[in-house]
Design an enzyme around this catalytic site. Structure first.
Site, PDB file in Angstrom:
ATOM      1  N   ARG A   1      -1.198 -12.395   3.172  1.00  0.00           N
ATOM      2  CA  ARG A   1      -1.312 -12.427   1.723  1.00  0.00           C
ATOM      3  C   ARG A   1      -0.875 -11.103   1.146  1.00  0.00           C
ATOM      4  NH1 ARG A   1      -5.830  -9.247   0.576  1.00  0.00           N
ATOM      5  NH2 ARG A   1      -6.067  -9.762  -1.595  1.00  0.00           N
TER       6      ARG A   1
ATOM      7  N   ASP B   1      -9.064  -6.387   2.041  1.00  0.00           N
ATOM      8  CA  ASP B   1      -8.715  -6.130   3.436  1.00  0.00           C
ATOM      9  C   ASP B   1      -9.792  -5.289   4.117  1.00  0.00           C
ATOM     10  OD1 ASP B   1      -6.169  -7.494   3.598  1.00  0.00           O
ATOM     11  OD2 ASP B   1      -5.379  -5.918   2.296  1.00  0.00           O
TER      12      ASP B   1
ATOM     13  N   ASP C   1      -3.665  -5.069   6.822  1.00  0.00           N
ATOM     14  CA  ASP C   1      -3.794  -6.349   6.122  1.00  0.00           C
ATOM     15  C   ASP C   1      -4.580  -7.348   6.968  1.00  0.00           C
ATOM     16  OD1 ASP C   1      -2.341  -5.381   4.002  1.00  0.00           O
ATOM     17  OD2 ASP C   1      -0.462  -6.337   4.592  1.00  0.00           O
TER      18      ASP C   1
END
Length: 103
Positions: free
Chosen positions: A45, A54, A87
């Site tokens: 994403r 995150d 991420d």
């Protein structure tokens, strides 16, 4: 940090203009709805640039399995996203036409 909320709970202004419970009973969620700008079919994403989700997902997942679900429009699907090592991947994406379960 997350706090338990129930209908009718007394609320106060918190950071970023969000309303938070006056009585902050801490909880650690097992499911997180994660905002996004774009997603791909591998569960990656593109967020809004702060890295808050995150870092939060990494912390929660270090303790136990935590399901991350993104809500998006089909038009937000991308083939190539600028990814960083920090991420965290989504487990599912729900759009107006489908539910995608990432493997």
């Amino acid at each position: 940090r997350f706090a338990r909320w129930e209908p009718g709970a007394e609320m106060r202004d918190g950071p970023f203009g969000a309303r938070i419970p006056v009585r902050e009973e801490p909880v650690e969620p097992e499911i997180l709805i994660v905002p996004l700008v774009a997603f791909d079919l591998r569960g990656n994403r593109l967020g809004y640039g702060g890295g808050f989700y995150d870092r939060t997902l990494a912390r929660l997942r270090a303790r136990r399995a935590t399901l991350a679900i993104g809500f998006a429009y089909d038009a937000q699907e991308a083939e190539d996203l600028p990814l960083e090592p920090t991420d965290e991947r989504l487990d599912m994406v729900v759009t107006e036409s489908r539910v995608l379960v990432m493997s």
